[in-house]
Write a protein that holds these residues in place. Structure first.
Motif, PDB file in Angstrom:
ATOM      1  N   UNK A 296       1.814   7.368  -0.164  1.00 41.54           N
ATOM      2  CA  UNK A 296       1.949   7.721  -1.241  1.00 41.54           C
ATOM      3  C   UNK A 296       2.077   9.230  -2.152  1.00 41.54           C
ATOM      4  N   UNK A 297       2.736   9.785  -1.214  1.00 43.65           N
ATOM      5  CA  UNK A 297       3.567  10.979  -1.572  1.00 43.65           C
ATOM      6  C   UNK A 297       4.639  10.743  -1.526  1.00 43.65           C
ATOM      7  N   UNK A 298       5.719   9.599  -1.378  1.00 46.91           N
ATOM      8  CA  UNK A 298       6.020   9.156  -1.994  1.00 46.91           C
ATOM      9  C   UNK A 298       6.512   8.135  -3.714  1.00 46.91           C
ATOM     10  N   UNK A 299       5.477   7.754  -3.925  1.00 50.18           N
ATOM     11  CA  UNK A 299       5.281   6.694  -4.895  1.00 50.18           C
ATOM     12  C   UNK A 299       3.696   7.881  -5.526  1.00 50.18           C
ATOM     13  N   UNK A 300       3.485   7.995  -6.107  1.00 51.31           N
ATOM     14  CA  UNK A 300       3.312   8.326  -7.318  1.00 51.31           C
ATOM     15  C   UNK A 300       1.786   7.080  -7.757  1.00 51.31           C
ATOM     16  N   UNK A 301       1.106   6.418  -6.981  1.00 54.30           N
ATOM     17  CA  UNK A 301      -0.472   5.098  -7.750  1.00 54.30           C
ATOM     18  C   UNK A 301      -1.406   5.225  -8.644  1.00 54.30           C
ATOM     19  N   UNK A 302      -1.309   4.930  -9.761  1.00 54.70           N
ATOM     20  CA  UNK A 302      -1.648   4.757 -10.332  1.00 54.70           C
ATOM     21  C   UNK A 302      -3.415   4.509 -10.041  1.00 54.70           C
ATOM     22  N   UNK A 303      -4.596   4.866 -10.083  1.00 55.99           N
ATOM     23  CA  UNK A 303      -6.211   5.048  -9.847  1.00 55.99           C
ATOM     24  C   UNK A 303      -6.584   3.692  -9.528  1.00 55.99           C
ATOM     25  N   UNK A 304      -5.806   2.361 -10.364  1.00 53.48           N
ATOM     26  CA  UNK A 304      -6.231   1.305 -10.135  1.00 53.48           C
ATOM     27  C   UNK A 304      -5.292   0.629  -9.552  1.00 53.48           C
ATOM     28  N   UNK A 305      -4.208   0.841  -8.854  1.00 55.62           N
ATOM     29  CA  UNK A 305      -3.694   0.642  -7.801  1.00 55.62           C
ATOM     30  C   UNK A 305      -3.650   1.107  -6.549  1.00 55.62           C
ATOM     31  N   UNK A 306      -4.156   2.210  -6.376  1.00 57.82           N
ATOM     32  CA  UNK A 306      -4.747   2.856  -4.960  1.00 57.82           C
ATOM     33  C   UNK A 306      -5.611   2.502  -4.950  1.00 57.82           C
ATOM     34  N   UNK A 307      -6.812   2.247  -5.520  1.00 63.04           N
ATOM     35  CA  UNK A 307      -8.774   1.276  -5.178  1.00 63.04           C
ATOM     36  C   UNK A 307      -7.382  -0.060  -4.845  1.00 63.04           C
ATOM     37  N   UNK A 308      -6.357  -0.918  -5.253  1.00 63.10           N
ATOM     38  CA  UNK A 308      -6.160  -2.057  -4.865  1.00 63.10           C
ATOM     39  C   UNK A 308      -5.016  -1.891  -3.564  1.00 63.10           C
ATOM     40  N   UNK A 309      -4.582  -0.879  -3.051  1.00 62.47           N
ATOM     41  CA  UNK A 309      -4.301  -0.411  -2.834  1.00 62.47           C
ATOM     42  C   UNK A 309      -4.601  -0.074  -0.942  1.00 62.47           C
ATOM     43  N   UNK A 310      -6.029   0.034  -1.065  1.00 65.29           N
ATOM     44  CA  UNK A 310      -6.588  -0.413  -0.249  1.00 65.29           C
ATOM     45  C   UNK A 310      -6.713  -0.985   0.727  1.00 65.29           C
ATOM     46  N   UNK A 311      -6.230  -1.832   2.055  1.00 64.17           N
ATOM     47  CA  UNK A 311      -6.944  -2.865   3.010  1.00 64.17           C
ATOM     48  C   UNK A 311      -7.268  -2.443   4.197  1.00 64.17           C
ATOM     49  N   UNK A 312      -8.382  -3.444   5.352  1.00 65.88           N
ATOM     50  CA  UNK A 312      -8.380  -2.822   6.453  1.00 65.88           C
ATOM     51  C   UNK A 312      -7.185  -3.077   7.213  1.00 65.88           C
ATOM     52  N   UNK A 313      -7.698  -1.949   7.685  1.00 67.36           N
ATOM     53  CA  UNK A 313      -5.443  -1.748   8.726  1.00 67.36           C
ATOM     54  C   UNK A 313      -6.208  -1.308   9.959  1.00 67.36           C
TER      55      UNK A 313
END
Ligand SMILES: Cc1cc2nc3c(=O)[nH]c(=O)nc-3n(C[C@H](O)[C@H](O)[C@H](O)COP(=O)(O)O)c2cc1C
Length: 205
Positions: A3-20
């Motif tokens: 995310x330091x390379x690409x600024x995500x919207x709040x919605x994208x950020x929430x959806x980018x969370x997956x159990x790794x």
């Protein structure tokens, strides 16, 4: 991409969370960045603002290795940079004097009376409150980690008794979950959700 390379919207950020579950071993999260993540997590809401969470931060490799058998050999506890043990405070009412120290005497007396009354008159409330409020901070911690470009996995698969014994956790605090944080080596697997109509009840049952 972090995310330091690409600024995500709040919605994208929430959806980018997956159990790794696969992390790059040997990655250190700088102290300042980890503190920022924990500060963001600690801005979560809580009943009466009693902040029922405590974060036991495990970073030393030897201690992460001690977690391995406790977490039934789930390798992420060793390879992640940090494992945060999210704890819930069973006696959060004891924190109330500090939380309300700057309130007027009238407000402070009222709040302390309300809080202590609730805790003393409802067996089980302390435990419910600990789980409820610490879970909010845990969710916020997962999103805060994403903001900084890290991944997480919430974990309930571990022996509470063994964890308490190994890390000398006082009886006042109940383990809520383990939260490994680190750099993903492989993405989390895609997961579906039940259709919204199976999750939402409008107005009343
Ligand atoms: C309370 C709780 C306990 C969980 N325990 C484990 C665990 O012990 N090990 C694990 O690999 N995943 C664990 N998970 C992760 C879930 O499997 C995962 O959140 C779920 O499959 C949805 O996937 P997602 O997080 O990628 O959206 C747990 C999740 C939660 C919320």
């Amino acid at each position: 991409m972090s995310l330091t390379e690409k600024q995500l919207s709040a919605e994208e950020l929430i959806l980018s969370r997956h159990s790794v579950r696969k992390y790059e071993p040997g990655v250190t999260i700088p102290d300042a960045e980890l503190n920022e993540i924990l500060e963001l997590a600690a801005s979560a809401p809580s009943s009466w603002n009693l902040q029922h969470w405590r974060f036991l931060v495990i970073r030393e490799q030897a201690n992460k290795e001690k977690l391995l058998p406790i977490a039934y050999n789930q390798q992420q506890v060793v390879d992640a940079s940090v494992v945060v043990v999210v704890l819930g405070d069973l006696e959060a009412n004891l924190v109330a004097p500090k939380v309300y120290e700057n309130a007027t005497e009238q407000i402070r007396e009222m709040m302390l009376g309300q809080i202590n009354g609730a805790y003393q008159n409802n067996p089980g409330l302390g435990r419910d409150e600990a789980f409820l409020n610490a879970s909010l901070a845990a969710m916020q911690l997962m999103l805060a980690a994403r903001v900084k470009g890290y991944d997480t996995v919430p974990m309930g698969g571990y022996s509470k008794e063994a964890l308490i014994k190994e890390f000398n956790i006082p009886a006042r605090y109940v383990p809520i979950m383990l939260l490994p944080i680190g750099k993903a080596q492989a993405p989390g697997r895609a997961t579906d959700r039940l259709p919204l109509q199976e999750q939402v009840i409008h107005e009343r049952f």
